[in-house]
Design a protein around this motif. Structure first.
Motif, PDB file in Angstrom:
ATOM      1  N   TYR A 114       0.839  -1.183   0.000  1.00  0.00           N
ATOM      2  CA  TYR A 114       0.000   0.000   0.000  1.00  0.00           C
ATOM      3  C   TYR A 114       0.884   1.246   0.000  1.00  0.00           C
ATOM      4  O   TYR A 114       1.617   1.501   0.948  1.00  0.00           O
ATOM      5  CB  TYR A 114      -0.903  -0.009   1.231  1.00  0.00           C
ATOM      6  CG  TYR A 114      -1.745   1.222   1.388  1.00  0.00           C
ATOM      7  CD1 TYR A 114      -1.499   2.130   2.412  1.00  0.00           C
ATOM      8  CD2 TYR A 114      -2.786   1.502   0.507  1.00  0.00           C
ATOM      9  CE1 TYR A 114      -2.271   3.271   2.565  1.00  0.00           C
ATOM     10  CE2 TYR A 114      -3.555   2.635   0.663  1.00  0.00           C
ATOM     11  CZ  TYR A 114      -3.292   3.514   1.695  1.00  0.00           C
ATOM     12  OH  TYR A 114      -4.057   4.641   1.826  1.00  0.00           O
ATOM     13  N   ARG A 115       0.865   1.973  -1.085  1.00  0.00           N
ATOM     14  CA  ARG A 115       1.675   3.192  -1.190  1.00  0.00           C
ATOM     15  C   ARG A 115       0.932   4.191  -2.073  1.00  0.00           C
ATOM     16  O   ARG A 115       0.819   4.012  -3.267  1.00  0.00           O
ATOM     17  CB  ARG A 115       3.046   2.872  -1.797  1.00  0.00           C
ATOM     18  CG  ARG A 115       3.982   4.074  -1.815  1.00  0.00           C
ATOM     19  CD  ARG A 115       5.370   3.655  -2.273  1.00  0.00           C
ATOM     20  NE  ARG A 115       5.378   3.197  -3.648  1.00  0.00           N
ATOM     21  CZ  ARG A 115       5.493   4.011  -4.707  1.00  0.00           C
ATOM     22  NH1 ARG A 115       5.592   5.308  -4.519  1.00  0.00           N
ATOM     23  NH2 ARG A 115       5.509   3.522  -5.928  1.00  0.00           N
ATOM     24  N   MET A 116       0.405   5.217  -1.461  1.00  0.00           N
ATOM     25  CA  MET A 116      -0.339   6.219  -2.205  1.00  0.00           C
ATOM     26  C   MET A 116       0.622   7.126  -2.968  1.00  0.00           C
ATOM     27  O   MET A 116       1.684   7.499  -2.456  1.00  0.00           O
ATOM     28  CB  MET A 116      -1.200   7.057  -1.255  1.00  0.00           C
ATOM     29  CG  MET A 116      -2.243   6.255  -0.509  1.00  0.00           C
ATOM     30  SD  MET A 116      -3.485   5.524  -1.598  1.00  0.00           S
ATOM     31  CE  MET A 116      -4.514   6.945  -1.945  1.00  0.00           C
ATOM     32  N   HIS A 117       0.244   7.458  -4.195  1.00  0.00           N
ATOM     33  CA  HIS A 117       1.067   8.352  -4.987  1.00  0.00           C
ATOM     34  C   HIS A 117       0.187   9.049  -6.018  1.00  0.00           C
ATOM     35  O   HIS A 117      -0.964   8.664  -6.236  1.00  0.00           O
ATOM     36  CB  HIS A 117       2.191   7.581  -5.690  1.00  0.00           C
ATOM     37  CG  HIS A 117       1.704   6.574  -6.684  1.00  0.00           C
ATOM     38  ND1 HIS A 117       1.173   5.349  -6.321  1.00  0.00           N
ATOM     39  CD2 HIS A 117       1.646   6.605  -8.039  1.00  0.00           C
ATOM     40  CE1 HIS A 117       0.818   4.681  -7.394  1.00  0.00           C
ATOM     41  NE2 HIS A 117       1.087   5.421  -8.459  1.00  0.00           N
ATOM     42  N   GLU A 118       0.727  10.065  -6.640  1.00  0.00           N
ATOM     43  CA  GLU A 118       0.021  10.749  -7.720  1.00  0.00           C
ATOM     44  C   GLU A 118       1.043  11.156  -8.768  1.00  0.00           C
ATOM     45  O   GLU A 118       2.248  11.123  -8.532  1.00  0.00           O
ATOM     46  CB  GLU A 118      -0.726  11.970  -7.195  1.00  0.00           C
ATOM     47  CG  GLU A 118       0.171  13.030  -6.582  1.00  0.00           C
ATOM     48  CD  GLU A 118      -0.620  14.217  -6.060  1.00  0.00           C
ATOM     49  OE1 GLU A 118      -0.813  15.171  -6.854  1.00  0.00           O
ATOM     50  OE2 GLU A 118      -1.034  14.188  -4.898  1.00  0.00           O
ATOM     51  N   HIS A 119       0.565  11.516  -9.966  1.00  0.00           N
ATOM     52  CA  HIS A 119       1.465  11.912 -11.041  1.00  0.00           C
ATOM     53  C   HIS A 119       0.744  12.845 -11.996  1.00  0.00           C
ATOM     54  O   HIS A 119      -0.469  13.075 -11.853  1.00  0.00           O
ATOM     55  CB  HIS A 119       2.006  10.684 -11.785  1.00  0.00           C
ATOM     56  CG  HIS A 119       1.007   9.583 -11.962  1.00  0.00           C
ATOM     57  ND1 HIS A 119      -0.133   9.725 -12.711  1.00  0.00           N
ATOM     58  CD2 HIS A 119       0.975   8.320 -11.471  1.00  0.00           C
ATOM     59  CE1 HIS A 119      -0.831   8.594 -12.689  1.00  0.00           C
ATOM     60  NE2 HIS A 119      -0.185   7.727 -11.940  1.00  0.00           N
ATOM     61  N   ASP A 120       1.484  13.389 -12.964  1.00  0.00           N
ATOM     62  CA  ASP A 120       0.906  14.399 -13.855  1.00  0.00           C
ATOM     63  C   ASP A 120       0.520  13.835 -15.220  1.00  0.00           C
ATOM     64  O   ASP A 120       0.397  14.576 -16.184  1.00  0.00           O
ATOM     65  CB  ASP A 120       1.867  15.585 -14.021  1.00  0.00           C
ATOM     66  CG  ASP A 120       3.192  15.176 -14.664  1.00  0.00           C
ATOM     67  OD1 ASP A 120       3.390  13.971 -14.894  1.00  0.00           O
ATOM     68  OD2 ASP A 120       4.018  16.075 -14.927  1.00  0.00           O
ATOM     69  N   PHE A 121       0.338  12.518 -15.316  1.00  0.00           N
ATOM     70  CA  PHE A 121      -0.119  11.897 -16.558  1.00  0.00           C
ATOM     71  C   PHE A 121      -1.309  10.997 -16.263  1.00  0.00           C
ATOM     72  O   PHE A 121      -1.612  10.700 -15.103  1.00  0.00           O
ATOM     73  CB  PHE A 121       1.010  11.090 -17.213  1.00  0.00           C
ATOM     74  CG  PHE A 121       1.756  10.186 -16.265  1.00  0.00           C
ATOM     75  CD1 PHE A 121       1.242   8.943 -15.900  1.00  0.00           C
ATOM     76  CD2 PHE A 121       2.973  10.575 -15.741  1.00  0.00           C
ATOM     77  CE1 PHE A 121       1.923   8.116 -15.024  1.00  0.00           C
ATOM     78  CE2 PHE A 121       3.673   9.750 -14.865  1.00  0.00           C
ATOM     79  CZ  PHE A 121       3.136   8.517 -14.508  1.00  0.00           C
ATOM     80  N   TYR A 122      -2.000  10.567 -17.320  1.00  0.00           N
ATOM     81  CA  TYR A 122      -3.117   9.628 -17.178  1.00  0.00           C
ATOM     82  C   TYR A 122      -2.585   8.204 -17.101  1.00  0.00           C
ATOM     83  O   TYR A 122      -1.583   7.861 -17.728  1.00  0.00           O
ATOM     84  CB  TYR A 122      -4.073   9.737 -18.365  1.00  0.00           C
ATOM     85  CG  TYR A 122      -5.074  10.856 -18.257  1.00  0.00           C
ATOM     86  CD1 TYR A 122      -6.281  10.674 -17.592  1.00  0.00           C
ATOM     87  CD2 TYR A 122      -4.818  12.105 -18.823  1.00  0.00           C
ATOM     88  CE1 TYR A 122      -7.211  11.694 -17.496  1.00  0.00           C
ATOM     89  CE2 TYR A 122      -5.743  13.141 -18.728  1.00  0.00           C
ATOM     90  CZ  TYR A 122      -6.935  12.929 -18.061  1.00  0.00           C
ATOM     91  OH  TYR A 122      -7.845  13.948 -17.966  1.00  0.00           O
ATOM     92  N   GLU A 123      -3.296   7.378 -16.343  1.00  0.00           N
ATOM     93  CA  GLU A 123      -2.922   5.976 -16.222  1.00  0.00           C
ATOM     94  C   GLU A 123      -4.168   5.105 -16.328  1.00  0.00           C
ATOM     95  O   GLU A 123      -5.189   5.381 -15.687  1.00  0.00           O
ATOM     96  CB  GLU A 123      -2.232   5.728 -14.880  1.00  0.00           C
ATOM     97  CG  GLU A 123      -1.806   4.292 -14.654  1.00  0.00           C
ATOM     98  CD  GLU A 123      -1.042   4.100 -13.354  1.00  0.00           C
ATOM     99  OE1 GLU A 123      -0.569   2.975 -13.124  1.00  0.00           O
ATOM    100  OE2 GLU A 123      -0.927   5.067 -12.576  1.00  0.00           O
ATOM    101  N   ILE A 124      -4.089   4.072 -17.155  1.00  0.00           N
ATOM    102  CA  ILE A 124      -5.146   3.058 -17.246  1.00  0.00           C
ATOM    103  C   ILE A 124      -4.651   1.810 -16.527  1.00  0.00           C
ATOM    104  O   ILE A 124      -3.554   1.331 -16.788  1.00  0.00           O
ATOM    105  CB  ILE A 124      -5.469   2.728 -18.716  1.00  0.00           C
ATOM    106  CG1 ILE A 124      -5.987   3.964 -19.450  1.00  0.00           C
ATOM    107  CG2 ILE A 124      -6.495   1.595 -18.808  1.00  0.00           C
ATOM    108  CD1 ILE A 124      -6.093   3.775 -20.954  1.00  0.00           C
ATOM    109  N   ASN A 125      -5.452   1.286 -15.604  1.00  0.00           N
ATOM    110  CA  ASN A 125      -5.124   0.062 -14.875  1.00  0.00           C
ATOM    111  C   ASN A 125      -6.163  -1.002 -15.174  1.00  0.00           C
ATOM    112  O   ASN A 125      -7.364  -0.737 -15.087  1.00  0.00           O
ATOM    113  CB  ASN A 125      -5.092   0.305 -13.361  1.00  0.00           C
ATOM    114  CG  ASN A 125      -4.004   1.268 -12.921  1.00  0.00           C
ATOM    115  OD1 ASN A 125      -4.102   1.858 -11.863  1.00  0.00           O
ATOM    116  ND2 ASN A 125      -2.964   1.431 -13.712  1.00  0.00           N
ATOM    117  N   ILE A 126      -5.701  -2.211 -15.509  1.00  0.00           N
ATOM    118  CA  ILE A 126      -6.603  -3.336 -15.745  1.00  0.00           C
ATOM    119  C   ILE A 126      -6.109  -4.522 -14.922  1.00  0.00           C
ATOM    120  O   ILE A 126      -4.935  -4.893 -14.995  1.00  0.00           O
ATOM    121  CB  ILE A 126      -6.648  -3.718 -17.233  1.00  0.00           C
ATOM    122  CG1 ILE A 126      -7.135  -2.529 -18.073  1.00  0.00           C
ATOM    123  CG2 ILE A 126      -7.573  -4.919 -17.458  1.00  0.00           C
ATOM    124  CD1 ILE A 126      -7.031  -2.742 -19.569  1.00  0.00           C
TER     125      ILE A 126
END
Length: 219
Positions: A22-34
Motif C-alpha cells: 500500500y503506497r499512495m502516490h500521484e502523477h501528472d499523466f493519465y494511467e489506465i489500470n486493468i
C-alpha cells in the motif's frame, strides 16, 4: 520527466506489476489500470475498493491512488500516457463518445463514493491481451519505431475501451441504481458542451425526468 525519456515520440509506457504494498502516490499523466490476475485492493484518495480480474480504472493527473495484494499474485496492467499523447491525438480522441465518461467523469465519481467502473468480460479481456503482448515484447526497445507502435496501440486500447463502455453501459455503474445512468448522461453532456449555454430544464429533459427530480438525483 522522470518517467518518459527525452525522445520525440516517447509519450506512452506499458508495464505489469504482480506485487504491491500500500503506497499512495500521484502523477501528472493519465494511467489506465486493468486487473489481469488475482484480487486486491484499489485505493483512490480516501476510498478502498476490493477489485478482481477484469476491473478497469482510469487514474487522472493529480489523483492519489495505490494498490495492495490480497492474492499472492495480483497482476495489474499499467498503461500511462502523458499530455503530449493527448495533444497529438486530440482530433481522434474527440470522436470517441465515451472518452470523457471514462477519463474525466468516472474517476471523480469513484473518488466521491460512487462505484462507477468497468468490469471487462472474458472475451474482451482476451482480445485486449493480444495488444498487451505486443507492448510487452517492445517494452525495452528505445527506438522511434517502438515509441510509435506504443502510441498507436495505446490509442487502439483507449478506442476499444470507449467502444466497450458504449456497448456495455450497464457494466459501468457497478452496484449502483439504474437511475445513475441519467446523471452520467447529464455529466457527459456538461463536459462536452461546457462552452455553450446549459440550462437545468434542458438537462432534466435529457434525462427524461422533471426539474425537481433531476436536481434531487444530481445532488
Amino acid at each position: 520527466e522522470e518517467i518518459f525519456p527525452h525522445r520525440p515520440h516517447a509519450m506512452t509506457l506499458a508495464f505489469q506489476t504482480e506485487q504491491y504494498r500500500y503506497r499512495m502516490h500521484e502523477h501528472d499523466f493519465y494511467e489506465i489500470n486493468i486487473i489481469l490476475e488475482g484480487s486486491g485492493y484499489h485505493y483512490i484518495e480516501s476510498r478502498q475498493l476490493k477489485v478482481n480480474v477484469g476491473d478497469m480504472f482510469v487514474i487522472p493527473p493529480g489523483v492519489l491512488h495505490g494498490y495492495e495484494n490480497i492474492d499472492p499474485v495480483f497482476n495489474v496492467f499499467h498503461l500511462v500516457a502523458n499530455k503530449s499523447f493527448f495533444t497529438k491525438y486530440a482530433e481522434e480522441i474527440k470522436l470517441l463518445g465515451q472518452f470523457k465518461v471514462l477519463f474525466e467523469i468516472e474517476p471523480y465519481l469513484r473518488v466521491n463514493e460512487r462505484n462507477f467502473y468497468i468490469n471487462l468480460d472474458y472475451d474482451f479481456l482476451t482480445e485486449l491481451k493480444s495488444d498487451i503482448t505486443i507492448l510487452e515484447s517492445i517494452k525495452s526497445d528505445v527506438t522511434d519505431e517502438s515509441d510509435t507502435i506504443r502510441n498507436i496501440i495505446t490509442l487502439k486500447i483507449i478506442s476499444s475501451l470507449c467502444r466497450y463502455a458504449k456497448q456495455n453501459s450497464e457494466c459501468i455503474n457497478k452496484n449502483e441504481p439504474k437511475e445513475y445512468q441519467d446523471i452520467m448522461r447529464a455529466l457527459e453532456y456538461i463536459h462536452n458542451n461546457y462552452s455553450e449555454k446549459i440550462t437545468i430544464p434542458d438537462l432534466a429533459k435529457l434525462c427524461n425526468v422533471s426539474k425537481s427530480t433531476f436536481l434531487r438525483k444530481f445532488k
